[in-house]
Enzyme design. Structure first.
Site, mmCIF file in Angstrom:
data_model
loop_
_atom_site.group_PDB
_atom_site.id
_atom_site.type_symbol
_atom_site.label_atom_id
_atom_site.label_comp_id
_atom_site.label_asym_id
_atom_site.label_seq_id
_atom_site.Cartn_x
_atom_site.Cartn_y
_atom_site.Cartn_z
ATOM 1 C CB SER A 31 13.492 22.200 -14.796
ATOM 2 O OG SER A 31 12.677 23.345 -14.984
ATOM 3 C CG HIS A 72 -1.703 -1.224 1.445
ATOM 4 N ND1 HIS A 72 -2.945 -1.463 0.910
ATOM 5 C CD2 HIS A 72 -1.375 -2.353 2.132
ATOM 6 C CE1 HIS A 72 -3.366 -2.659 1.272
ATOM 7 N NE2 HIS A 72 -2.422 -3.229 2.010
ATOM 8 C CD GLU A 107 9.597 11.662 -15.191
ATOM 9 O OE1 GLU A 107 8.619 12.412 -15.327
ATOM 10 O OE2 GLU A 107 10.771 12.077 -15.189
ATOM 11 C CE LYS A 121 11.898 18.961 -11.144
ATOM 12 N NZ LYS A 121 10.592 19.309 -11.662
#
Ligand code: ARG
Length: 456
Positions: A272, A151, A285, A278
């Site tokens: 970024s 979970h 991804e 970043k």
């Protein structure tokens, strides 16, 4: 001469032509034409000189295509017709003999089977590299604790090597599925003609052997309309892409500041355009993001084949683009996953700190009581009480006083605290397939064995 009095409407050409994408079948189409020419020679349709001329011309067509010198024409409907057209330009009317005893229906099915066989082998080779990388990383991180989750709540610690090997077994099952997809191409469609067979007793056994098929397909109707092998490849690819998406998804989480477990290498991350701080795990991804495209291709081909009457229908031309897209997507994902993993660095301290959370040992505490003869359900309740007391008092479990250990038999209290020592809970996982060092060593050996097995 043509059966038709009118020219084809340009719009008809546009919807009908497959040349923009099926040119990719060219190497398989030419390989098949070479073998077909040899079979025509055995049949007596070609003499020795004609065979030699055709084979030589096929070689030139193959190099023109490979070197991108081949000039496609507007009326080249598909790769099969383009190759025959060019062959005839080179050798004259003899080029028209190559289509004796075959149809584009058995030809395209055979090309596609050859392609699926080749890319199943490619997927297996890429999977091997990925599995090899995973075994290496598991070995290097065999004694680094990491919290494992259910979970997405911290559940119990495991060794990072154990966690990484979980993916190894998924990819091993994928490799088996690609073997099965390759196996599904064992029967050669060629020699089935348009659908009913040929007016020639073509040497199909010889042709099959020449093209690396185990045997000719047994039913001509089935052979020209069978795309099961492509579906098998697409299912294997879908499952594999789904596994990659889970790996990618986990790395996205792990490399967030919230987890801080790992960091991709600079060469496998982007920055970024606006936020200078970043470092994004884009490849991970995209492993997550590209997977649905592959399973959409499976759904697409299942849809194309749904309720199609025998034998060939032009619908089946729609088999190619989803298959090609799935192949390209899967192959870049597999290769990128291997490269990304090799550059990943884990933060040992952060992992140790996250797994040192004593509440992750709650199950082990219950088992200490069970060893004393307390029924598990009762032990579970006692430990739940301890967790509640500790949380309420803002303490770790090992900091509880004897007076706070309600319901725990006096002589078990020491052993409870003892089991909370560092690494205790990991090394307690002694069952086969568990995370303890001894079991993990067995698992590493099994993984290495499985890896050399699929090479074998
Ligand atoms: N381009 C076609 C395909 O990809 C080749 C087979 C054409 N067969 C036919 N009967 N028109 O499916």
């Amino acid at each position: 001469m043509s059966r038709f009095a009118e020219e084809q409407d340009p719009l008809f050409r546009r919807i009908n032509a497959s040349i923009s994408f099926d040119r990719r079948l060219a190497p398989f189409d030419i390989e098949q034409s070479r073998a077909h020419a040899r079979a025509l020679r055995r049949l007596g349709v070609l003499d020795e000189a004609e065979l030699a001329t055709l084979l030589e011309a096929l070689d030139s067509v193959a190099s023109e295509l490979a070197e991108e010198r081949f000039e496609f024409r507007d009326d080249d409907e598909d790769i099969h017709m383009a190759v025959e057209r060019r062959l005839t330009e080179i050798v004259g009317p003899l080029g028209g003999k190559i289509h004796t005893a075959r149809s584009r229906n058995d030809q395209v099915a055979t090309d596609l089977a050859l392609l699926v066989r080749a890319h199943s082998a490619r997927a297996i080779a890429l999977l091997e590299e990925l599995m090899e990388a995973l075994v290496g990383m598991a070995e290097a991180h065999r004694d680094w604790p990491i919290p494992a989750y259910t979970h997405l709540q911290r559940a119990q610690p495991v060794y990072l090597g154990h966690h990484l090997l979980a993916y190894f077994w998924m990819f091993l099952r994928d490799a088996r599925r690609f073997h099965q997809a390759a196996e599904a191409t064992a029967e050669m469609p060629a020699g089935s003609g348009a659908l009913a067979g040929l007016n020639w007793d073509l040497d199909r056994d010889g042709l099959a052997a020449d093209l690396g098929f185990a045997r000719p397909a047994t039913n001509s109707l089935d052979a020209v309309s069978n795309r099961d092998f492509a579906l098998d490849y697409l299912y294997a690819a879908s499952a594999c892409a789904m596994h990659l998406s889970r790996l990618g998804g986990e790395i996205v989480l792990w490399s967030s500041q919230e987890f801080g477990f790992c960091e991709p290498s600079d060469s496998f991350a982007s920055g970024s355009s606006i936020m200078p701080q970043k470092k994004n795990p884009d490849a991970a991804e995209l492993l997550r993001g590209k997977a649905p495209r592959v399973s959409a291709s499976l759904a697409s081909l299942l849809g194309t084949m749904h309720a199609l009457p025998l034998a060939y229908s032009k619908d089946m031309q729609e088999d190619k683009e989803p298959l090609f897209d799935a192949i390209d997507t899967l192959e870049v994902c597999l290769a990128a996953a291997t490269r990304m993993l090799s550059g990943l660095s884990f933060d040992r301290e952060r992992l140790a700190e996250a797994s040192a959370d004593e509440f992750l040992a709650a199950t082990d505490l219950a088992d200490v009581l069970v060893a004393d003869g307390v029924p598990f359900r009762e032990a579970h309740g006692i430990v739940a009480g301890l967790v509640r007391t500790a949380v309420g008092a803002g303490k770790q479990l090992s900091e509880l006083e004897d007076s706070e250990m309600d319901g725990v038999p006096e002589d078990a209290r020491g052993r409870l605290r003892d089991s909370l020592r560092e690494g205790g809970t990991l090394e307690a996982k002694i069952s086969a397939g568990g995370t303890s060092s001894a079991r993990l060593a067995e698992q590493l050996e099994a993984a290495r064995g499985a890896l050399s097995g699929i090479r074998g």
